[in-house]
Design a protein around this motif. Structure first.
Motif, PDB file in Angstrom:
ATOM      1  N   UNK A  74     -16.525  50.801  51.854  1.00  0.00           N
ATOM      2  CA  UNK A  74     -15.908  50.832  53.177  1.00  0.00           C
ATOM      3  C   UNK A  74     -14.456  51.259  53.029  1.00  0.00           C
ATOM      4  N   UNK A  75     -14.074  52.279  53.784  1.00  0.00           N
ATOM      5  CA  UNK A  75     -12.727  52.819  53.593  1.00  0.00           C
ATOM      6  C   UNK A  75     -12.247  53.409  54.920  1.00  0.00           C
ATOM      7  N   UNK A  76     -10.951  53.473  55.057  1.00  0.00           N
ATOM      8  CA  UNK A  76     -10.398  54.079  56.273  1.00  0.00           C
ATOM      9  C   UNK A  76     -10.436  55.597  56.117  1.00  0.00           C
ATOM     10  N   UNK A  77     -10.904  56.287  57.143  1.00  0.00           N
ATOM     11  CA  UNK A  77     -10.978  57.743  57.067  1.00  0.00           C
ATOM     12  C   UNK A  77      -9.571  58.317  56.954  1.00  0.00           C
ATOM     13  N   UNK A  78      -9.313  59.156  55.940  1.00  0.00           N
ATOM     14  CA  UNK A  78      -7.962  59.689  55.768  1.00  0.00           C
ATOM     15  C   UNK A  78      -7.572  60.622  56.916  1.00  0.00           C
ATOM     16  N   UNK A  79      -8.560  61.058  57.699  1.00  0.00           N
ATOM     17  CA  UNK A  79      -8.256  62.024  58.751  1.00  0.00           C
ATOM     18  C   UNK A  79      -8.040  61.332  60.097  1.00  0.00           C
ATOM     19  N   UNK A  80      -8.981  60.448  60.463  1.00  0.00           N
ATOM     20  CA  UNK A  80      -8.888  59.850  61.796  1.00  0.00           C
ATOM     21  C   UNK A  80      -8.552  58.359  61.747  1.00  0.00           C
ATOM     22  N   UNK A  81      -8.529  57.796  60.567  1.00  0.00           N
ATOM     23  CA  UNK A  81      -8.191  56.379  60.449  1.00  0.00           C
ATOM     24  C   UNK A  81      -9.323  55.438  60.802  1.00  0.00           C
ATOM     25  N   UNK A  82     -10.464  55.985  61.186  1.00  0.00           N
ATOM     26  CA  UNK A  82     -11.612  55.160  61.564  1.00  0.00           C
ATOM     27  C   UNK A  82     -12.363  54.633  60.361  1.00  0.00           C
ATOM     28  N   UNK A  83     -13.426  53.906  60.655  1.00  0.00           N
ATOM     29  CA  UNK A  83     -14.231  53.342  59.579  1.00  0.00           C
ATOM     30  C   UNK A  83     -15.064  54.457  58.948  1.00  0.00           C
ATOM     31  N   UNK A  84     -14.964  54.556  57.631  1.00  0.00           N
ATOM     32  CA  UNK A  84     -15.699  55.608  56.922  1.00  0.00           C
ATOM     33  C   UNK A  84     -16.237  55.022  55.630  1.00  0.00           C
ATOM     34  N   UNK A  85     -17.018  55.830  54.890  1.00  0.00           N
ATOM     35  CA  UNK A  85     -17.507  55.294  53.614  1.00  0.00           C
ATOM     36  C   UNK A  85     -17.368  56.296  52.472  1.00  0.00           C
ATOM     37  N   UNK A  86     -17.256  55.754  51.279  1.00  0.00           N
ATOM     38  CA  UNK A  86     -17.060  56.607  50.105  1.00  0.00           C
ATOM     39  C   UNK A  86     -18.377  57.157  49.578  1.00  0.00           C
ATOM     40  N   UNK A  87     -18.267  58.312  48.973  1.00  0.00           N
ATOM     41  CA  UNK A  87     -19.366  58.831  48.151  1.00  0.00           C
ATOM     42  C   UNK A  87     -19.551  57.841  47.004  1.00  0.00           C
ATOM     43  N   UNK A  88     -20.812  57.559  46.662  1.00  0.00           N
ATOM     44  CA  UNK A  88     -21.027  56.560  45.608  1.00  0.00           C
ATOM     45  C   UNK A  88     -21.576  57.158  44.316  1.00  0.00           C
ATOM     46  N   UNK A  89     -21.846  58.459  44.304  1.00  0.00           N
ATOM     47  CA  UNK A  89     -22.288  59.083  43.059  1.00  0.00           C
ATOM     48  C   UNK A  89     -21.087  59.317  42.147  1.00  0.00           C
ATOM     49  N   UNK A  90     -21.373  59.450  40.871  1.00  0.00           N
ATOM     50  CA  UNK A  90     -20.316  59.782  39.918  1.00  0.00           C
ATOM     51  C   UNK A  90     -20.596  61.154  39.331  1.00  0.00           C
ATOM     52  N   UNK A  91     -19.607  61.700  38.625  1.00  0.00           N
ATOM     53  CA  UNK A  91     -19.736  63.064  38.095  1.00  0.00           C
ATOM     54  C   UNK A  91     -20.418  63.072  36.722  1.00  0.00           C
ATOM     55  N   UNK A  92     -21.202  64.097  36.502  1.00  0.00           N
ATOM     56  CA  UNK A  92     -21.787  64.395  35.200  1.00  0.00           C
ATOM     57  C   UNK A  92     -20.684  64.377  34.132  1.00  0.00           C
ATOM     58  N   UNK A  93     -20.963  63.773  32.993  1.00  0.00           N
ATOM     59  CA  UNK A  93     -19.913  63.685  31.965  1.00  0.00           C
ATOM     60  C   UNK A  93     -19.571  65.054  31.361  1.00  0.00           C
ATOM     61  N   UNK A  94     -20.436  66.035  31.561  1.00  0.00           N
ATOM     62  CA  UNK A  94     -20.074  67.378  31.085  1.00  0.00           C
ATOM     63  C   UNK A  94     -18.842  67.914  31.822  1.00  0.00           C
ATOM     64  N   UNK A  95     -18.547  67.313  32.970  1.00  0.00           N
ATOM     65  CA  UNK A  95     -17.329  67.718  33.682  1.00  0.00           C
ATOM     66  C   UNK A  95     -16.102  67.164  32.964  1.00  0.00           C
ATOM     67  N   UNK A  96     -16.195  65.921  32.512  1.00  0.00           N
ATOM     68  CA  UNK A  96     -15.060  65.326  31.789  1.00  0.00           C
ATOM     69  C   UNK A  96     -14.677  66.188  30.585  1.00  0.00           C
ATOM     70  N   UNK A  97     -15.688  66.739  29.946  1.00  0.00           N
ATOM     71  CA  UNK A  97     -15.411  67.513  28.726  1.00  0.00           C
ATOM     72  C   UNK A  97     -15.191  68.999  29.020  1.00  0.00           C
ATOM     73  N   UNK A  98     -15.103  69.356  30.300  1.00  0.00           N
ATOM     74  CA  UNK A  98     -14.887  70.769  30.627  1.00  0.00           C
ATOM     75  C   UNK A  98     -13.420  71.153  30.653  1.00  0.00           C
ATOM     76  N   UNK A  99     -12.544  70.160  30.588  1.00  0.00           N
ATOM     77  CA  UNK A  99     -11.118  70.532  30.651  1.00  0.00           C
ATOM     78  C   UNK A  99     -10.223  69.658  29.778  1.00  0.00           C
ATOM     79  N   UNK A 100     -10.801  68.782  28.932  1.00  0.00           N
ATOM     80  CA  UNK A 100      -9.985  67.855  28.137  1.00  0.00           C
ATOM     81  C   UNK A 100      -8.990  68.579  27.238  1.00  0.00           C
ATOM     82  N   UNK A 101      -9.376  69.773  26.803  1.00  0.00           N
ATOM     83  CA  UNK A 101      -8.513  70.549  25.902  1.00  0.00           C
ATOM     84  C   UNK A 101      -7.237  71.017  26.615  1.00  0.00           C
TER      85      UNK A 101
END
Ligand code: ANZ
Ligand code: ZN
Length: 882
Positions: free
Chosen positions: A517-544
């Protein structure tokens, strides 16, 4: 000072010294030095270093140390790829918090890595599960989202019913869940994807500019799988519908992708993938709908891999009552549904040409469908010969109306032109590569920084303010997809009581109600977060990139810092990352380049894939085989230097081989180090005994002196060139030869000290601790000698040069290198298999090492075990093997 080689005493001592002196810390700029960025794939914090880690890190360390001694300013960083499933599984199994588990493992591995004596710059450590890192992972993701490179779509995912979870492809083994072994189903779920397909041509094109090993490039090409061909429309001509011509002219058609439009006259039926959306549209006309639906359900239990296999028995069902028209022959042909056609490739539908495609042929035979030959292997043949299997090659076109008689390539062009003219088809390119599915219904990953707001979607103004606003359906209700504003990053992972994914497949994060549960950054109303996480191959796509500027809190890395180091000069890693990681990170950088976040479009100049170390029994090391070699035990017994040097000696590093661990050989390497040590001891006592010049000259013939000098220069050359080409094994063999000669030489020669110092300097990248110890002793001995002879020594000298790794790499004099090589005949079981060049006087070990570096001989040894070696010095080595 002790005179026995005690690795337990010297290794920790020098490790501490190097770290305290900051010798391996890479400054961004060093006057007069070129920068060199050596990258190794950072480890997953599994909790314990195995031999594979040693092979991955300690061997590139040889190169890092060598490059420093050659005068480069070397960046050799380390970090942890710290998000991922195992932490979560440990949490589920043992009730430990994944963060605690990960941190404890990292802590332990840091100690182990230090014991390896690798010259990492620890000040630049990057840990991907830390908010100060993943904040920027989220930030870059959002740039991609805003640019339309990240999007949501319904996608098929692997679903395990009993674990109630989505599985990554690598967690599906033979169609079963890796953990519970129940059958995996395909399930449609909304997922986040990145548009890697948009970059397919760029990824292929730029590959040609990279000086990478050809097999890596070829693997990437195959993974991308570009095929040129055509899209062709086959109108549906269902006579169940009242007016046939009306239907034929309607836009109801099956579109297929084919690489062989020249075979269109041989297309005797169509096949749809079970997931093809057209099937639903045709339902009212399908007479055997029950049977079709059953078939489609069954197909869901198979993975794409299984479905695509040529050998697999063909299954399928006809759409009874529905037919299509072959636009070339104007014949009505049946439409089938079969799982050998995949929805994710081309259009998910094919024109089947059983005469010229092996899979279509097998299918046609199984279901007694007509097979028509339209290509004849010999130009001019009449094509009436009986069909035997599918002829897939080029040839003369037969049975194909006005195209008959053309060669197949020409026919391909003409038929496509004819299709285009009649608006029945067009030229097209397909790629095997799919867009990159990046969302995971998992806890231990980087949260996707997206907020869903229903109010913003329903408010007509928001679409006027932001015409690019995208919507997403959640439980049947549309929501606006709103990126988390930059100043609210990172979106931190909340703590949970229960890390298990939910029964409906949603991410465990959805259980953190207060966080969702989170406040919408645009309208300030009640909104909700995405609950998925990113593939770990993304973490290793830019660590260098982050290594170049690890502490930056304003940007992911400052442009000036990246400019000092990027692109990576050499990237060393495992062959298992040839396609996924290397391709993903190349794409990631290209996407960043498109958004002007970085100025180059390729991240790595050179790439090196290493091989693997097998157990002593020649099998893959595994607990169940009981053949695991524990590096900590080996270090305890023989020392880090012996372990490193043995691994360097085991085979050529830039060749993806599989090398069995040998207890005898590592002990041999240890003996070699002891010999080097003892030589130092002897040299000290001999030197002090040496009284006058005369006695020396009498006992030491000039010829021999000359020979030693030549050998020294030859050794510099060989070791230098071999390290440059990652043939550490033959470099070590050369050091062994050189050492043997030094042992035999007259130790009273004053030049011996220089020859010995040379040995130590050349040995330093391989066995850094013993080399540092011996070198420091020589320095002090030297200083003491000079003091004795009343020579003033420079006080600065001893302070500044505090490590052998600040010494310059020696240069050789080509004039001093005479041809000292001999060719040795190599026999395997008495049969001559080739020759190798070694230095005159080389021993059996060196010759055998040279065989290891000669693939044309080595191939005869593959799969057999060497039982005995018979060596005739300088002439012949007979290898007896079974
Ligand atoms: C007719 C034909 C005739 C084909 C012939 C081949 C030989 P590559 O080279 O791998 O790109 N195909 C197309 N889409 C497919 C899908 N979704 N699932 C399974 N097979 C599919 O393969 C392209 C060929 O694979 C296409 O050309 C199509 O069969 C099949 F003598 O069309 B061909
Ligand atoms: Zn809102």
């Amino acid at each position: 000072m002790s005179s026995t080689y005690d690795h337990k005493q010297i290794e920790p001592k020098w490790q501490k010294h190097w770290e305290e002196q900051g010798i391996f810390h890479a400054a961004d700029v060093v006057r007069g030095k070129k920068n060199f960025y050596l990258l190794v794939e950072f480890p997953y914090p599994s909790g314990n270093l195995h031999i594979g880690h040693w092979y991955a890190f300690a061997i590139p360390d040889i190169f890092a140390r060598f490059m420093r001694m050659r005068g480069f300013n070397v960046l050799f960083p380390i970090g942890f790829d710290a998000f991922g499933l195992p932490a979560e599984n440990a949490a589920l199994k043992r009730g430990i918090n994944p963060r605690t588990w990960t941190h404890d493992n990292i802590e332990y591995m840091r100690k182990q890595l230090r014991r390896m004596g690798a010259s990492f710059d620890w000040e630049r450590e990057v840990v991907t599960c830390e908010p100060d890192y993943y904040r920027w992972t989220q930030w870059i993701f959002l740039q991609f989202f805003k640019a339309g490179l990240a999007y949501q779509a319904d996608s098929l995912v692997n679903w395990c019913h009993s674990c109630k979870t989505v599985l990554a492809n690598e967690q599906v083994i033979d169609g079963r869940c890796e953990r519970c072994e129940s059958a995996v189903m395909q399930r449609k779920m909304k997922q986040w994807l990145l548009k890697i397909k948009d970059f397919a041509d760029a990824l292929l094109h730029d590959l040609e500019t990279l000086p990478w090993p050809e097999e890596i490039k070829e693997a990437q090409r195959n993974w991308i799988g570009r095929s040129e061909g055509a899209l062709v429309k086959f109108p549906i001509s269902n006579f169940q519908f009242p007016n046939k011509s009306q239907i034929t002219n309607s836009n109801l058609y099956v579109e297929v992708f084919t690489t062989r439009p020249d075979t269109i006259f041989g297309a005797t039926y169509l096949v749809l993938a079970p997931e093809h959306p057209l099937i639903e549209n045709l339902e009212s006309g399908i007479k055997n709908l029950e049977e079709v639906k059953e078939y489609i359900e069954r197909a869901k239990t198979k993975t794409e891999m299984e479905r695509g296999q040529l050998q697999k028995e063909k299954t399928g069902v006809e759409l009874a009552g529905i037919r299509a028209v072959n636009p070339a022959t104007k014949e009505e042909i049946p439409i089938w549904v079969a799982d050998y056609v995949l929805m994710g490739y081309g259009t998910g539908a094919i024109m089947a040409v059983p005469g010229h495609d092996a899979r279509d042929f097998a299918f046609a035979q199984e279901f007694h469908l007509p097979i028509r030959k339209v290509i004849s292997p010999e130009v001019g043949a009449n094509g009436r010969s009986p069909v035997q299997g599918a002829y897939e090659g080029e040839g003369a076109v037969v049975n194909s109306g006005k195209f008959t008689g053309l060669d197949s390539q020409t026919a391909r062009e003409r038929i496509v032109a004819w299709l285009e003219l009649n608006k029945l088809g067009k030229r097209s390119t397909s790629y095997k590569l799919r867009d990159w599915l990046i969302s995971r219904q998992r806890y231990w990953g980087c949260p996707i920084p997206i907020i869903y707001c229903r109010r913003c979607w329903e408010n007509p103004k928001s679409k006027i303010q932001n015409p690019k606003l995208v919507g997403s359906e959640i439980d049947g209700v549309m929501h606006a997809v709103i990126p988390v504003p930059g100043d609210q990053l990172p979106v931190e992972l909340p703590e949970l009581d229960d890390y298990k994914p939910r029964d409906d497949g949603r991410s465990p994060l959805s259980k953190a109600a207060d966080w969702v549960r989170v406040k919408c950054p645009q309208c300030g109303g009640a909104a909700e977060r995405e609950t998925d996480t990113l593939d770990t191959f993304i973490d290793s796509s830019w660590y260098f990139l982050r290594y170049t500027d690890p502490g930056n809190e304003k940007v992911f890395a400052a442009q000036e810092k990246m400019a000092q180091w990027m692109p990576v000069n050499l990237y060393s890693g495992g062959a298992e990352h040839t396609t996924m990681h290397l391709l993903y990170s190349r794409f990631w950088i290209k996407a960043m380049e498109r958004l002007k976040l970085v100025p180059w479009c390729e991240p790595y100049v050179r790439r090196l894939n290493r091989g693997i170390i097998l157990g002593p029994d020649g099998q893959k090391m595994s607990k169940s085989h009981g053949n695991v070699v524990d590096p900590d035990e080996q270090v305890e017994r023989l020392g880090a230097d012996a372990v490193r040097m043995y691994l360097a000696f085991i085979g050529p590093y830039a060749t993806v081989g599989a090398y069995p661990w040998s207890m005898n050989s590592i002990v041999g390497v240890r003996r070699f180090l002891e010999r080097v040590w003892m030589l130092g001891n002897k040299l000290k006592t001999q030197n002090s005994k040496l009284k006058t010049k005369e006695t020396f000259i009498n006992k030491y013939p000039a010829v021999q002196k000359k020979r030693l000098q030549m050998l020294a220069h030859q050794t510099i050359k060989k070791v230098t060139e071999d390290i440059e080409s990652f043939k550490f094994n033959t470099a070590i063999a050369q050091l062994m030869t050189y050492t043997n000669e030094l042992v035999k030489a007259d130790l009273r020669d004053p030049a011996m000290r220089d020859y010995y110092t040379l040995l130590i300097v050349l040995l330093a990248p391989f066995a850094p601790h013993i080399a540092e110890e011996l070198w420091q002793r020589m320095r002090f001995a030297h200083a003491a000698d000079q003091r004795r002879s009343n020579t003033q020594i420079n006080a600065d000298d001893s302070e500044n040069v505090s490590s052998i790794f600040k010494e310059p790499w020696p240069k050789f004099d080509p004039r001093l290198i005479l041809e000292m090589k001999v060719s040795v005949v190599i026999q395997i079981n008495g049969k001559k298999r080739g020759m190798v060049e070694v230095l005159r006087g080389a021993g059996e070990e060196e010759v055998f090492a040279a065989v290891g570096a000669a693939p044309e001989i080595q191939k005869y040894l593959r799969g057999i075990t060497v039982t005995k070696k018979v060596y005739v010095k300088g002439k012949l080595l007979n290898i007896v093997a079974q």
